[in-house]
Design a protein around this motif. Structure first.
Motif, mmCIF file in Angstrom:
data_model
loop_
_atom_site.group_PDB
_atom_site.id
_atom_site.type_symbol
_atom_site.label_atom_id
_atom_site.label_comp_id
_atom_site.label_asym_id
_atom_site.label_seq_id
_atom_site.Cartn_x
_atom_site.Cartn_y
_atom_site.Cartn_z
ATOM 1 N N THR A 65 0.840 -1.195 0.000
ATOM 2 C CA THR A 65 0.000 0.000 0.000
ATOM 3 C C THR A 65 0.874 1.243 0.000
ATOM 4 N N GLU A 66 0.279 2.359 -0.370
ATOM 5 C CA GLU A 66 1.016 3.620 -0.361
ATOM 6 C C GLU A 66 1.461 3.990 1.052
ATOM 7 N N LEU A 67 0.607 3.730 2.029
ATOM 8 C CA LEU A 67 0.979 4.039 3.404
ATOM 9 C C LEU A 67 2.158 3.184 3.854
ATOM 10 N N ALA A 68 2.208 1.930 3.424
ATOM 11 C CA ALA A 68 3.332 1.063 3.780
ATOM 12 C C ALA A 68 4.641 1.636 3.260
ATOM 13 N N VAL A 69 4.605 2.212 2.068
ATOM 14 C CA VAL A 69 5.813 2.792 1.486
ATOM 15 C C VAL A 69 6.198 4.076 2.212
ATOM 16 N N ARG A 70 5.221 4.899 2.522
ATOM 17 C CA ARG A 70 5.515 6.245 3.021
ATOM 18 C C ARG A 70 5.540 6.362 4.538
ATOM 19 N N ILE A 71 5.145 5.317 5.244
ATOM 20 C CA ILE A 71 5.161 5.416 6.704
ATOM 21 C C ILE A 71 6.585 5.557 7.229
ATOM 22 N N VAL A 72 7.553 5.008 6.514
ATOM 23 C CA VAL A 72 8.945 5.078 6.971
ATOM 24 C C VAL A 72 9.449 6.521 7.015
ATOM 25 N N PRO A 73 9.376 7.303 5.921
ATOM 26 C CA PRO A 73 9.829 8.699 6.024
ATOM 27 C C PRO A 73 9.024 9.516 7.030
ATOM 28 N N ILE A 74 7.746 9.203 7.184
ATOM 29 C CA ILE A 74 6.928 9.925 8.158
ATOM 30 C C ILE A 74 7.454 9.693 9.570
ATOM 31 N N LEU A 75 7.742 8.442 9.889
ATOM 32 C CA LEU A 75 8.228 8.117 11.235
ATOM 33 C C LEU A 75 9.656 8.587 11.452
ATOM 34 N N LEU A 76 10.492 8.470 10.425
ATOM 35 C CA LEU A 76 11.871 8.937 10.560
ATOM 36 C C LEU A 76 11.913 10.446 10.780
ATOM 37 N N SER A 77 11.058 11.170 10.079
ATOM 38 C CA SER A 77 11.000 12.623 10.246
ATOM 39 C C SER A 77 10.578 12.984 11.659
ATOM 40 N N PHE A 78 9.582 12.274 12.173
ATOM 41 C CA PHE A 78 9.106 12.530 13.530
ATOM 42 C C PHE A 78 10.220 12.287 14.548
ATOM 43 N N ALA A 79 10.913 11.165 14.399
ATOM 44 C CA ALA A 79 11.984 10.845 15.346
ATOM 45 C C ALA A 79 13.127 11.851 15.248
ATOM 46 N N LEU A 80 13.455 12.255 14.019
ATOM 47 C CA LEU A 80 14.578 13.173 13.840
ATOM 48 C C LEU A 80 14.326 14.522 14.497
ATOM 49 N N THR A 81 13.078 14.979 14.476
ATOM 50 C CA THR A 81 12.790 16.275 15.100
ATOM 51 C C THR A 81 13.068 16.238 16.605
ATOM 52 N N LEU A 82 12.805 15.117 17.233
ATOM 53 C CA LEU A 82 13.056 15.010 18.671
ATOM 54 C C LEU A 82 14.556 15.000 18.959
ATOM 55 N N PHE A 83 15.316 14.232 18.166
ATOM 56 C CA PHE A 83 16.772 14.239 18.320
ATOM 57 C C PHE A 83 17.335 15.648 18.069
ATOM 58 N N THR A 84 16.774 16.319 17.065
ATOM 59 C CA THR A 84 17.243 17.659 16.719
ATOM 60 C C THR A 84 16.997 18.637 17.856
ATOM 61 N N TYR A 85 15.826 18.529 18.457
ATOM 62 C CA TYR A 85 15.490 19.421 19.573
ATOM 63 C C TYR A 85 16.517 19.295 20.696
ATOM 64 N N PHE A 86 16.790 18.072 21.120
ATOM 65 C CA PHE A 86 17.728 17.872 22.231
ATOM 66 C C PHE A 86 19.151 18.286 21.858
ATOM 67 N N PHE A 87 19.526 18.036 20.596
ATOM 68 C CA PHE A 87 20.879 18.396 20.172
ATOM 69 C C PHE A 87 21.046 19.905 20.089
ATOM 70 N N ALA A 88 20.091 20.593 19.476
ATOM 71 C CA ALA A 88 20.172 22.055 19.360
ATOM 72 C C ALA A 88 20.105 22.711 20.734
ATOM 73 N N LYS A 89 19.296 22.159 21.611
ATOM 74 C CA LYS A 89 19.227 22.677 22.992
ATOM 75 C C LYS A 89 20.578 22.519 23.681
ATOM 76 N N ARG A 90 21.258 21.386 23.413
ATOM 77 C CA ARG A 90 22.568 21.155 24.022
ATOM 78 C C ARG A 90 23.608 22.112 23.438
ATOM 79 N N LEU A 91 23.544 22.348 22.143
ATOM 80 C CA LEU A 91 24.511 23.253 21.511
ATOM 81 C C LEU A 91 24.269 24.708 21.898
#
Length: 478
Positions: A65-91
């Motif tokens: 399905t289309e969702l099966a293909v696109r769920i990966v970038p959706i979830l990776l983007s979500f996770a990356l924003t959280l890592f980015t927040y903590f990293f930028a806060k640390r910097l």
């Protein structure tokens, strides 16, 4: 942190709903990478295997399905924003962390990579995590950091070959601030882990005459000429649009004036050289806008730092939000009388329009045992996804450069004596007709977007495949 989490949960839900209900089908690249997942291998013609592996995993859970293909970038983007927040806060601080975790999500480039499952989605994720861990590795020098860096950079290389930028840039930054680390074993352990993870890809290329290297070198040199101002202007325009205009100029400010602060130097080292590399390339050939896109992970942190101190912060959010809306819902332009600003024929969304409808049209002719083929890998990939039963499809060579489908040609022999379905953007070539005993059915299928015809397909049902299609040498161009 609460605001960042709620903001990105809202975006996560929006993107899932967008994939489920907006009339944009898989793009040809997404369909191709999905098709790779049905033929798992150590690597592939033009890219390493990560995108195929992730597609295989998600499709195993959610089906084809289309969702099966696109769920990966959706979830990776979500996770990356959280890592980015903590990293930028640390910097820097909390304010920069919030901006870094929200503003990029409304930019054109990050929005695209947060929905479309191309190699850029996993690559940017692992590239960003590699940079974060590299910073901790150089700062604190713990063995666990260097091991994790080797693993993450290995995953980055398995996602896209441009991960090779990590090694020279990482060496340069370490030399600037902690050159004594080169006397220790830990950095070399990191490099060794990444190298070991890359060995399957190198082995696959060795077994296939290094076709990936030939392909990448062709992309880097094909079309190269004397200095072409149009290519240069297109490159600059593409990069400015990729980060939604205003942040680009704050990135430039950081590149020019941020050399006195260590955190900004770190972010500059992993963005400016990448930009300059592709800028130099753009002097003599056309450079796709997304090629240097991974540089803007650290670039956006630079912009966030300066924007946190600027009165342009809120206008930047507003302007980026407007671009975000237009990118996702371009028919709005027709409603407000601005169709000429981005006409349907130049609308980037059109690349994902009409493929499901084409699949349904072809399915009317497909009985389950015909050979399905096209001279364009884009069409072959889309037919594999959208024709009923997800048939194995083939891409014949009537004069094009090599692609992954050329490595799967052996299966065509199994269809000798069976009927065929041929789909192209153009009427059938006589060289194709020689491979069959005649035409059973022919139809033209137009595709419309925003009220205008954006392409048409020529669909043929052909009688009795004899295996004698007159093709060109598939190895003539990589």
């Amino acid at each position: 942190m609460k605001f960042v989490l709620l903001f990105n949960i809202a975006l996560l839900i929006f993107r899932i709903l967008y994939v489920l209900y907006y009339p944009m089908d898989l793009t040809p690249e997404e369909a191709q990478y999905w098709d790779w997942s049905r033929h798992l291998d150590l690597s592939y013609y033009s890219k390493p295997p990560m995108v195929a592996y992730l597609n295989y995993f998600s499709s195993s859970i959610l089906g084809h399905t289309e969702l099966a293909v696109r769920i990966v970038p959706i979830l990776l983007s979500f996770a990356l924003t959280l890592f980015t927040y903590f990293f930028a806060k640390r910097l820097f601080d909390e304010r920069v962390g919030i901006i870094s975790a929200t503003l990029p999500q409304m930019s054109v480039g990050f929005s695209i990579n947060s929905i479309l499952m191309t190699t850029d989605a996993p690559f940017i994720f692992f590239w960003a995590l590699s940079l974060i861990v590299l910073w901790f590795s150089v700062e604190y020098g713990k063995t666990i950091h260097w091991i994790l860096l080797g693993i993450l950079s290995g995953f980055a290389f398995l996602s896209k070959y441009t991960a090779v930028f990590l090694l020279p840039l990482g060496i340069f930054y370490t030399f600037l601030y902690r050159k004594e680390l080169f006397k220790e074993k830990k950095p070399y352990l990191s490099i060794a882990i990444a190298f070991l993870m890359s060995l399957p890809v190198l082995y696959w290329n060795y077994k296939h005459e290094f076709v990936s290297l030939k392909h990448v070198s062709t992309l880097a040199t094909k079309g190269a000429s004397t200095i072409n101002p149009n290519h240069l202007l297109e490159f600059w325009g593409g990069q400015i649009l990729l980060v939604s205009v205003i942040p680009f100029f704050f990135i430039l400010k950081g590149w020019l004036f941020g050399w006195k602060e260590k955190a900004l130097v770190f972010l500059t080292v992993f963005s400016l050289p990448v930009f300059v590399f592709f800028l130099i390339m753009a002097f003599v050939k056309r450079v796709e806008a997304n090629w240097p896109g991974f540089a803007y992970f650290s670039g956006f942190l630079i912009a966030s730092y300066y924007l946190s101190k600027s009165r342009l912060l809120y206008p930047t959010y507003l302007f980026s939000f407007c671009l975000f809306i237009l990118l996702h819902f371009s028919p709005i332009l027709d409603k407000i009388g601005f169709s000429k600003l981005v006409p349907p024929q130049k609308d980037p969304v059109k690349i994902g329009i009409g493929w499901e409808a084409l699949g349904k049209e072809v399915s009317k002719l497909y009985r389950g045992d015909e050979i399905v083929l096209s001279p364009f890998y884009q069409i072959s990939a889309e037919l594999a996804f959208y024709v009923k039963g997800n048939p194995r499809t083939y891409c014949i060579n009537l004069g094009r450069r090599m692609n992954q489908y050329d490595l799967w040609r052996d299966g065509m022999r199994e269809y000798v004596g069976k009927d065929g379905i041929y789909v192209s953007y153009f009427p059938i070539d006589q060289r194709v007709l020689k491979g069959f005993d005649g035409i059973i059915d022919y139809r033209v299928f137009p595709v419309y977007w925003r009220g205008k015809k954006i392409r048409e397909f020529h669909i043929y049902k052909l009688k009795s495949y004899n295996g004698n299609i007159e093709e060109e040498d598939m190895f003539q161009s990589y």
